[in-house]
Design a protein around this motif. Structure first.
Motif, PDB file in Angstrom:
ATOM      1  N   ALA A 172       0.826  -1.213   0.000  1.00  0.00           N
ATOM      2  CA  ALA A 172       0.000   0.000   0.000  1.00  0.00           C
ATOM      3  C   ALA A 172       0.858   1.261   0.000  1.00  0.00           C
ATOM      4  O   ALA A 172       2.040   1.243   0.371  1.00  0.00           O
ATOM      5  N   THR A 173       0.252   2.355  -0.403  1.00  0.00           N
ATOM      6  CA  THR A 173       0.875   3.670  -0.279  1.00  0.00           C
ATOM      7  C   THR A 173       0.788   4.122   1.172  1.00  0.00           C
ATOM      8  O   THR A 173      -0.226   3.902   1.837  1.00  0.00           O
ATOM      9  N   LEU A 174       1.848   4.756   1.664  1.00  0.00           N
ATOM     10  CA  LEU A 174       1.848   5.316   3.011  1.00  0.00           C
ATOM     11  C   LEU A 174       1.677   6.825   2.916  1.00  0.00           C
ATOM     12  O   LEU A 174       2.483   7.515   2.300  1.00  0.00           O
ATOM     13  N   ARG A 175       0.641   7.318   3.541  1.00  0.00           N
ATOM     14  CA  ARG A 175       0.349   8.759   3.555  1.00  0.00           C
ATOM     15  C   ARG A 175       0.667   9.280   4.955  1.00  0.00           C
ATOM     16  O   ARG A 175       0.018   8.905   5.923  1.00  0.00           O
ATOM     17  N   VAL A 176       1.675  10.130   5.055  1.00  0.00           N
ATOM     18  CA  VAL A 176       2.130  10.649   6.336  1.00  0.00           C
ATOM     19  C   VAL A 176       1.614  12.067   6.522  1.00  0.00           C
ATOM     20  O   VAL A 176       1.888  12.947   5.704  1.00  0.00           O
ATOM     21  N   LEU A 177       0.864  12.284   7.612  1.00  0.00           N
ATOM     22  CA  LEU A 177       0.256  13.589   7.872  1.00  0.00           C
ATOM     23  C   LEU A 177       0.844  14.223   9.126  1.00  0.00           C
ATOM     24  O   LEU A 177       0.936  13.581  10.166  1.00  0.00           O
ATOM     25  N   HIS A 178       1.231  15.486   8.987  1.00  0.00           N
ATOM     26  CA  HIS A 178       1.577  16.287  10.158  1.00  0.00           C
ATOM     27  C   HIS A 178       0.678  17.513  10.136  1.00  0.00           C
ATOM     28  O   HIS A 178       0.917  18.479   9.402  1.00  0.00           O
ATOM     29  N   ALA A 179      -0.395  17.465  10.920  1.00  0.00           N
ATOM     30  CA  ALA A 179      -1.355  18.575  10.958  1.00  0.00           C
ATOM     31  C   ALA A 179      -0.973  19.533  12.079  1.00  0.00           C
ATOM     32  O   ALA A 179      -0.563  19.110  13.168  1.00  0.00           O
ATOM     33  N   TRP A 180      -1.150  20.820  11.810  1.00  0.00           N
ATOM     34  CA  TRP A 180      -0.719  21.842  12.769  1.00  0.00           C
ATOM     35  C   TRP A 180      -1.668  23.026  12.689  1.00  0.00           C
ATOM     36  O   TRP A 180      -2.090  23.418  11.601  1.00  0.00           O
ATOM     37  N   GLN A 181      -2.015  23.563  13.845  1.00  0.00           N
ATOM     38  CA  GLN A 181      -2.874  24.744  13.904  1.00  0.00           C
ATOM     39  C   GLN A 181      -2.096  25.934  14.421  1.00  0.00           C
ATOM     40  O   GLN A 181      -1.325  25.809  15.380  1.00  0.00           O
ATOM     41  N   LEU A 182      -2.306  27.091  13.803  1.00  0.00           N
ATOM     42  CA  LEU A 182      -1.723  28.313  14.343  1.00  0.00           C
ATOM     43  C   LEU A 182      -2.347  28.608  15.700  1.00  0.00           C
ATOM     44  O   LEU A 182      -3.547  28.397  15.890  1.00  0.00           O
ATOM     45  N   PRO A 183      -1.560  29.109  16.662  1.00  0.00           N
ATOM     46  CA  PRO A 183      -2.152  29.523  17.935  1.00  0.00           C
ATOM     47  C   PRO A 183      -3.204  30.603  17.710  1.00  0.00           C
ATOM     48  O   PRO A 183      -3.105  31.401  16.779  1.00  0.00           O
ATOM     49  N   VAL A 184      -4.215  30.601  18.554  1.00  0.00           N
ATOM     50  CA  VAL A 184      -5.268  31.615  18.439  1.00  0.00           C
ATOM     51  C   VAL A 184      -4.650  32.997  18.688  1.00  0.00           C
ATOM     52  O   VAL A 184      -4.001  33.230  19.709  1.00  0.00           O
ATOM     53  N   HIS A 185      -4.856  33.920  17.771  1.00  0.00           N
ATOM     54  CA  HIS A 185      -4.210  35.233  17.841  1.00  0.00           C
ATOM     55  C   HIS A 185      -4.583  35.972  19.126  1.00  0.00           C
ATOM     56  O   HIS A 185      -3.766  36.717  19.682  1.00  0.00           O
ATOM     57  N   ALA A 186      -5.788  35.728  19.622  1.00  0.00           N
ATOM     58  CA  ALA A 186      -6.230  36.442  20.816  1.00  0.00           C
ATOM     59  C   ALA A 186      -5.363  36.112  22.021  1.00  0.00           C
ATOM     60  O   ALA A 186      -5.218  36.924  22.942  1.00  0.00           O
ATOM     61  N   PHE A 187      -4.758  34.926  22.017  1.00  0.00           N
ATOM     62  CA  PHE A 187      -3.926  34.523  23.147  1.00  0.00           C
ATOM     63  C   PHE A 187      -2.451  34.884  22.938  1.00  0.00           C
ATOM     64  O   PHE A 187      -1.643  34.708  23.825  1.00  0.00           O
ATOM     65  N   ALA A 188      -2.106  35.344  21.743  1.00  0.00           N
ATOM     66  CA  ALA A 188      -0.727  35.749  21.455  1.00  0.00           C
ATOM     67  C   ALA A 188      -0.734  36.925  20.498  1.00  0.00           C
ATOM     68  O   ALA A 188      -0.248  36.843  19.374  1.00  0.00           O
ATOM     69  N   PRO A 189      -1.287  38.059  20.925  1.00  0.00           N
ATOM     70  CA  PRO A 189      -1.467  39.190  20.012  1.00  0.00           C
ATOM     71  C   PRO A 189      -0.162  39.771  19.500  1.00  0.00           C
ATOM     72  O   PRO A 189      -0.140  40.409  18.449  1.00  0.00           O
TER      73      PRO A 189
END
Length: 282
Positions: A172-189
């Protein structure tokens, strides 16, 4: 040896089929385990003289049916059965010393499968030191793809190694995912983000994790992705096209080992394909 827990449910049957197929791919024996939990019937008000015999007879019937199903799907696999008295999660966790992996159904009326996901599945996946595969009861169309979720910690490497091996065994094909979210701007203005730099950093994390294994698995076609999304959302979406989704669990002994990480737990509840949870080494 692959160990699969059964309780007579539809999901447990699916788990047996999955385990038998994986045992064939790995060329390893299969052990089918059923737990006889008499605890509810030892309470005085519910005590019944004939109940223990009935529970044992039912357990033997479940094991016979599961063994026949395993032989039907993979006649060449060596199959043994084990009927053990005890709490299902405890019984299964005791198998980890001999198990290459433990396989469970995700749904069922009682016993191993439990409610929605199941307390047994959650307990075993959170504690067992070997990989734990949770299989849904629905028929799965073969997609030819294994998905692995990775992050920037070394604890994800056992899960990635498991994913490479599964992809190799399946062709099979191997699909490698690295998902990342930016921090909420309100907590790091005060923070400013260069999305191009963020993307480059994401791809670098995935590349570093994958390259170490890719050299050992030249036959595996690898797709690398770094979506900006919550990991559970990204992995759940990817599960639509996967035969297996592999995630890590960062158990570190004590209470930590009893609790799955939020990503592992979320994926187990929402993924639409079998999920392998691979614990980081303590």
């Amino acid at each position: 040896m692959i160990v699969v827990g059964v309780d007579g449910s539809v999901a447990a049957r699916a788990a047996v089929v999955w385990a038998a197929n994986d045992a064939f791919r790995l060329r390893t024996p299969l052990r089918i385990v059923h737990a006889v939990d008499r605890t509810p019937y030892q309470i005085h008000r519910f005590a019944t003289a004939w109940m223990p015999d009935m529970l044992m007879d039912e357990g033997q019937r479940i094991l016979r049916e599961a063994e026949a199903l395993a032989h039907e799907r993979q006649p060449s696999v060596e199959v043994t059965t084990l009927d053990v008295e005890g709490v299902p999660a405890t019984v299964l966790r005791a198998q980890e010393k001999e198990a290459t992996e433990i396989v469970l159904g995700s749904r069922g009326p009682s016993g191993f499968a439990g409610a929605l996901l199941g307390s047994v599945s959650t307990n075993v996946a959170g504690h067992a030191r070997c990989p734990v595969v949770v299989v849904r009861g629905e028929h799965q169309q073969v997609r030819g793809q294994v998905v692995a979720g990775v992050d920037d910690s070394p604890e994800c490497e056992p899960a990635l190694a498991h994913a490479f091996e599964q992809a190799r065994l399946r062709g099979a094909t191997l699909r490698v995912l690295h998902a990342w979210q930016l921090p909420v701007h309100a907590f790091a203005p005060e923070a400013a983000y260069d999305l191009d730099e963020v993307r480059a950093a994401q791809h670098q994390v995935v590349a570093e994790r994958v390259n170490g294994f890719a050299a050992d698995y030249p036959e595996v076609n690898v797709l690398r992705e770094a979506p900006t999304a919550h990991p559970v959302d990204a992995l759940t979406a990817a599960s639509d096209e996967a035969d297996l989704l592999v995630v890590g669990s960062h158990g570190r002994g004590g209470l930590g080992s009893a609790l799955l990480g939020s990503v592992s737990r979320g994926v187990l509840h929402h993924a639409r394909c079998p999920v392998a949870v691979v614990r980081a080494r303590d």
